[in-house]
Design a protein around this motif. Sequence first.
Motif, PDB file in Angstrom:
ATOM      1  N   GLU A   2      10.563 -65.088-166.266  1.00  0.00           N
ATOM      2  CA  GLU A   2       9.352 -65.876-166.024  1.00  0.00           C
ATOM      3  C   GLU A   2       8.059 -65.114-166.262  1.00  0.00           C
ATOM      4  O   GLU A   2       6.984 -65.717-166.294  1.00  0.00           O
ATOM      5  CB  GLU A   2       9.350 -66.395-164.571  1.00  0.00           C
ATOM      6  N   LEU A   3       8.123 -63.794-166.407  1.00  0.00           N
ATOM      7  CA  LEU A   3       6.890 -63.017-166.493  1.00  0.00           C
ATOM      8  C   LEU A   3       7.138 -61.669-167.149  1.00  0.00           C
ATOM      9  O   LEU A   3       8.275 -61.236-167.319  1.00  0.00           O
ATOM     10  CB  LEU A   3       6.278 -62.827-165.096  1.00  0.00           C
ATOM     11  N   TYR A  32      -1.979 -65.360-169.536  1.00  0.00           N
ATOM     12  CA  TYR A  32      -2.055 -63.906-169.423  1.00  0.00           C
ATOM     13  C   TYR A  32      -3.388 -63.487-168.810  1.00  0.00           C
ATOM     14  O   TYR A  32      -4.336 -64.274-168.675  1.00  0.00           O
ATOM     15  CB  TYR A  32      -1.905 -63.263-170.806  1.00  0.00           C
ATOM     16  N   ASP A  71       7.236 -65.518-160.182  1.00  0.00           N
ATOM     17  CA  ASP A  71       8.507 -66.086-160.620  1.00  0.00           C
ATOM     18  C   ASP A  71       8.621 -67.567-160.257  1.00  0.00           C
ATOM     19  O   ASP A  71       9.644 -68.199-160.552  1.00  0.00           O
ATOM     20  CB  ASP A  71       9.673 -65.315-160.015  1.00  0.00           C
ATOM     21  N   ALA A  73       0.728 -63.403-161.695  1.00  0.00           N
ATOM     22  CA  ALA A  73       1.937 -63.839-162.388  1.00  0.00           C
ATOM     23  C   ALA A  73       3.071 -63.833-161.375  1.00  0.00           C
ATOM     24  O   ALA A  73       3.234 -62.867-160.627  1.00  0.00           O
ATOM     25  CB  ALA A  73       2.271 -62.896-163.543  1.00  0.00           C
ATOM     26  N   GLY A  92       2.805 -64.690-167.994  1.00  0.00           N
ATOM     27  CA  GLY A  92       3.920 -65.382-167.388  1.00  0.00           C
ATOM     28  C   GLY A  92       3.850 -66.891-167.517  1.00  0.00           C
ATOM     29  O   GLY A  92       2.808 -67.458-167.873  1.00  0.00           O
ATOM     30  N   SER A 122      -0.816 -58.624-168.147  1.00  0.00           N
ATOM     31  CA  SER A 122       0.237 -59.358-167.446  1.00  0.00           C
ATOM     32  C   SER A 122       0.276 -60.765-168.013  1.00  0.00           C
ATOM     33  O   SER A 122      -0.748 -61.319-168.430  1.00  0.00           O
ATOM     34  CB  SER A 122      -0.013 -59.395-165.935  1.00  0.00           C
ATOM     35  N   THR A 149       1.444 -59.005-159.810  1.00  0.00           N
ATOM     36  CA  THR A 149       2.747 -59.536-160.198  1.00  0.00           C
ATOM     37  C   THR A 149       3.596 -59.755-158.952  1.00  0.00           C
ATOM     38  O   THR A 149       3.814 -58.818-158.176  1.00  0.00           O
ATOM     39  CB  THR A 149       3.459 -58.568-161.160  1.00  0.00           C
ATOM     40  N   TYR A 199       1.401 -68.824-163.729  1.00  0.00           N
ATOM     41  CA  TYR A 199       0.249 -67.910-163.799  1.00  0.00           C
ATOM     42  C   TYR A 199      -1.002 -68.610-163.283  1.00  0.00           C
ATOM     43  O   TYR A 199      -1.227 -69.787-163.569  1.00  0.00           O
ATOM     44  CB  TYR A 199       0.033 -67.463-165.247  1.00  0.00           C
ATOM     45  N   TRP A 228       2.997 -69.427-172.104  1.00  0.00           N
ATOM     46  CA  TRP A 228       2.655 -68.401-171.110  1.00  0.00           C
ATOM     47  C   TRP A 228       1.147 -68.166-171.103  1.00  0.00           C
ATOM     48  O   TRP A 228       0.487 -68.266-172.141  1.00  0.00           O
ATOM     49  CB  TRP A 228       3.362 -67.089-171.438  1.00  0.00           C
TER      50      TRP A 228
END
Length: 619
Positions: free
Chosen positions: A128-129, A163, A218, A216, A195, A193, A257, A198, A161
């Motif tokens: 996921e990330l 970022y 899960d 980011a 994901g 980063s 994260t 996000y 995604w």
Amino acid sequence: MRFATFVCLALWAPLHAQTQVKLRVDATDATRRLFHVRMSMPAKSGPMTLLYPQWIPGEHSPTGPIANLVGLKVQGGGKTIAWKRDSVNMFAFHLDVPAGVTSLDVVFDFISPPDAEGFSSGASTTTELAVLNWNQLLLYPQGAQADDLQYQATLRVPADWRYGTALPIQRESGNEIEFQPASLTTMVDSPVSAGAHYKTFDLGTDGGIPHYLHVAADSDRALEAPNEVVEHFRSLVKETGALFGARHYRSYHFLYTLSDHVAHFGLEHHESSDDRTAERSLIDPDILRSTGYLLPHEMAHSWNGKYRRPAGLTANGHDGGYDVPMKGDLLWVYEGLTNYLGEILASRSGLWSPEDYRESLASTAAELDNKAGRTWRPLEDTAVAAQILYESGDDYESLRRSVDYYPEGSLVWLEADVLIRQLSKGAKSLDDFCHTFHGGASGKIEMKTYEIADVVAGLNAVQAYDWSGFLDQRLHSTDAHAPLGGITGSGWKLVYDGVRSGFWRASEDKRKLVDLSYSIGIQVREDGGISDVRYSGPAQKAGVTPSAKLIAVNGRQFNPTVLREAVAAAKPLELLVKDGEFYKAYRIEYTGGEKYPHLVRDDSKLDLLSAIIASRTQR
């Protein structure tokens, strides 16, 4: 080696002005832990050496994950050029550039490890990330200064995604981002980063400089931070401005994260920080409490560590000496002072309550006051030996001592703060030292190095005292007890009782263990694994060793509740332990009940501690 460096510098210097290094990173396979790299760089016929970054700023060790670089191929003029790894320096690749070749095309893949602990070389991706650190995804020519090398980077991320990064962007198209040209120093200092789940929180501007929290996670649920939590981070921005009085960056980005499947740590950068904690950190108050110091700590590094840096952690006063060993002598300033500032900023911003701060300080004081290793390893050696201590085990930690310049730094700088307040009759504090030592003009990104004499002079400029003697004693002491003068001098005392505070519970939950260090002297994971035994504690004296497994307590199968209740009963215990293939019973002659550290007021003295952690922006 000096001759080789000189030759490569002579080859590279005239080429730099002609063109930039082109770097393309395809991260669309990040969910499978693969990154694909293509580089194009100028070259000149003759011998050339390409280096992979080894000594990573902020990690204080040669942690560049060279073993995860695979598939390396070099071409020039349409032909493959053979390379040979140096027989001693595993991070160096030698090659001969054919006549007439003016540029090289370099390709390789990088494998992101699974569930590996450590710093940025640990697990950095899930399905996921992903967190991208550029030092893992590039090579550079030996002999060139990092500030003189310009990289033009392009990054592709998986479709849909989002970022975040501090690295300025030139343009975007779909899932491809083209960054503005930046020096190698800035590249390595600017992770990304990204994901599928996000969210970016605007933390506002201070002095015209914007601040952001990029998260980011899960899951989408993990992004649902309560408004009051986000307000604490906004307060953190304000509190750092009040503390330092200047900002040495164009903008600041927390890259936060949230995952249970990446390495958990924080790593500082000049304009951002790479912070990684458990998935539910923003929505579970206990998890947030156990990590509340992390983002304040890493942000404080922008001033203490990035803007001001010990000369020994640089390459002859320059940033980016990724092939130059670092000298950690002054990490008790770089990390120790930052540890102290991160903890008081956590309280000033509201991420910690005053009670949380005191419980954290009590835990630090107790840990250091009960270390047998104090009698042989002085504080300074924990800094000098940092590069080997980061990877040292948890077993017999109280005997070996690890990177104690972090927690003991908090005690030393608290004591300095209290002394300044006492000697100046409340007119000055360590805040004034930070304001002058780390202040200056805002907006300009630069690094100013220092030696210990500069630290002493900076303290004396705030409050005259024998700071040289003060620091010398604390750095070189092999006294059995920790320096607790900052606690006692600020109107508090360290005590132990049977009450397990909410902060202690949160810490145990985070580490997934039962911590009975100050009663029977043992730390046990939830599965019964004995992670550590305090040297000279009751369990160690009885013969129990780390890395064994606790099977039963007083004849009953182990679980955390059974162990706690047996200790609380204040009677001798019998532990059944499995060590390898062998089982053995140990009788522990301890009857003192549970013991946990706390701070209590000493009403005979002024409460300076509460003043130290009070907000400077909400008075």
